[in-house]
Design a protein around this motif. Sequence first.
Motif, short mmCIF file in Angstrom:
data_model
loop_
_atom_site.label_atom_id
_atom_site.label_comp_id
_atom_site.label_asym_id
_atom_site.label_seq_id
_atom_site.Cartn_x
_atom_site.Cartn_y
_atom_site.Cartn_z
N MET A 66 0.92 -1.32 0.11
CA MET A 66 0.00 0.02 -0.07
C MET A 66 0.82 1.32 0.11
SD MET A 66 -3.09 0.95 2.60
CE MET A 66 -2.00 0.83 3.99
N THR A 67 0.66 2.03 -0.77
CA THR A 67 1.34 3.36 -0.76
C THR A 67 1.00 4.42 0.34
OG1 THR A 67 1.59 2.88 -3.35
CG2 THR A 67 2.08 5.39 -2.47
N GLY A 68 1.83 4.85 0.74
CA GLY A 68 1.60 6.03 1.47
C GLY A 68 1.34 7.39 1.22
N TRP A 69 1.25 8.51 2.05
CA TRP A 69 0.79 9.55 1.64
C TRP A 69 1.05 10.59 2.72
CZ3 TRP A 69 -3.69 12.51 2.96
CH2 TRP A 69 -4.52 11.64 3.68
N ARG A 70 1.31 11.99 2.68
CA ARG A 70 1.44 12.93 3.55
C ARG A 70 0.30 13.83 3.16
NH1 ARG A 70 4.88 12.64 7.36
NH2 ARG A 70 6.59 10.97 7.41
N THR A 71 0.42 14.34 1.87
CA THR A 71 -0.80 15.23 1.32
C THR A 71 -1.61 14.75 0.20
OG1 THR A 71 0.58 16.20 -0.36
CG2 THR A 71 0.79 17.47 1.83
N HIS A 72 -2.98 15.13 0.31
CA HIS A 72 -3.83 14.68 -0.71
C HIS A 72 -4.72 15.97 -1.09
CE1 HIS A 72 -6.56 12.67 -3.15
NE2 HIS A 72 -7.66 13.12 -2.52
N SER A 73 -4.76 16.10 -2.42
CA SER A 73 -5.65 17.16 -2.98
C SER A 73 -6.57 16.43 -4.10
CB SER A 73 -4.83 18.18 -4.19
OG SER A 73 -3.91 18.90 -3.13
N GLY A 74 -7.74 16.92 -3.77
CA GLY A 74 -9.15 16.12 -4.56
C GLY A 74 -10.36 16.73 -4.23
N LYS A 75 -11.36 16.21 -4.99
CA LYS A 75 -12.57 17.04 -5.15
C LYS A 75 -13.28 16.38 -3.88
CE LYS A 75 -15.06 16.84 -8.92
NZ LYS A 75 -15.76 16.24 -10.10
N ALA A 76 -13.91 17.34 -3.03
CA ALA A 76 -14.64 17.21 -1.82
C ALA A 76 -16.15 17.23 -2.09
CB ALA A 76 -14.12 18.06 -0.85
N VAL A 77 -17.02 16.21 -1.34
CA VAL A 77 -18.35 16.59 -1.89
C VAL A 77 -18.89 16.14 -0.15
CG1 VAL A 77 -18.51 13.82 -2.21
CG2 VAL A 77 -20.26 15.28 -2.87
N ALA A 78 -20.21 17.07 -0.18
CA ALA A 78 -20.73 16.95 1.03
C ALA A 78 -21.88 15.75 1.08
CB ALA A 78 -21.61 18.07 1.26
N LEU A 79 -21.78 14.94 2.16
CA LEU A 79 -22.61 13.98 2.26
C LEU A 79 -23.43 14.33 3.77
CD1 LEU A 79 -24.12 11.32 1.26
CD2 LEU A 79 -22.21 10.13 2.39
N PRO A 80 -24.49 15.16 3.75
CA PRO A 80 -24.83 15.64 5.06
C PRO A 80 -25.95 14.77 5.59
CG PRO A 80 -26.16 16.69 2.95
CD PRO A 80 -25.21 15.85 2.56
N VAL A 81 -25.41 13.57 6.16
CA VAL A 81 -26.02 12.63 6.82
C VAL A 81 -25.47 12.35 8.13
CG1 VAL A 81 -27.37 10.22 6.79
CG2 VAL A 81 -26.86 11.96 4.37
N GLU A 82 -26.00 11.97 9.18
CA GLU A 82 -25.38 11.51 10.37
C GLU A 82 -25.62 10.12 10.40
OE1 GLU A 82 -27.90 12.38 14.32
OE2 GLU A 82 -26.82 13.81 13.78
N GLY A 83 -24.64 9.38 11.08
CA GLY A 83 -24.99 7.93 11.55
C GLY A 83 -24.87 6.88 10.48
N ILE A 84 -24.10 7.24 9.31
CA ILE A 84 -23.93 6.26 8.43
C ILE A 84 -23.16 5.05 8.75
CG2 ILE A 84 -23.06 5.90 5.89
CD1 ILE A 84 -23.48 8.82 5.31
#
Length: 207
Positions: free
Chosen positions: A1-19
């Motif tokens: 598995m490849t490690g990482w320290r920074t990540h840039s990407g598209k963020a999306v809201a999933l406005p639900v609690e208790g998933i």
Amino acid sequence: MTGWRTHSGKAVALPVEGIDTDQLIPARFMSRPRSAGYGDYLLHDMRRDAEGRPDPDFPLNRPEAEGASIIVARRNFGGGSSREAAVYALKDAGVRVIAAPSFGDIFAGNAINNGLLPAQLATEDAEALIATLTEKGPQEARVDLDAGTLALGALRCSFALSDAEREKLANGWDDIDLTRRHHEAIAAHRAALAAARPWLWPAKARE
């Protein structure tokens, strides 16, 4: 598995609690081989109607959310059963970061061991991100493990990681890898113990 320290990407809201993990991947799909990938089953029953057709209004189904790798949700993400397949489904769908105010403990541990960051945010920060993403749609965000920050536009949110969690993610390690880094010390201790108390080992183990 490849490690990482920074990540840039598209963020999306999933406005639900208790998933919970049963929602992240329903049990009926877990008999499929891991090699086949679980990404298509992520949140299957939440994303589709009774006939299996995608719900166009579900946040992850919208065209602008395609390729999203950061999900911002509400509290208690990943509660429920201990199934590691819930993390596999997220990873196979391309998700690298889940940001939420709280997580199921076992889910969070499984996530770290599989290179997925459960970024625990203050509730007000999570809600500010959700509000921005709901108003403007999915946006580019940047996560920095060393700084412990998630930045989206003018918003800069902090999350905490232990040294061990950060080291695992940065190196692509799980718990076994974390132990193996001490192999020289473990071997030296074993040799010293075997010399001092040889009766603890069968003769064959001392050869």
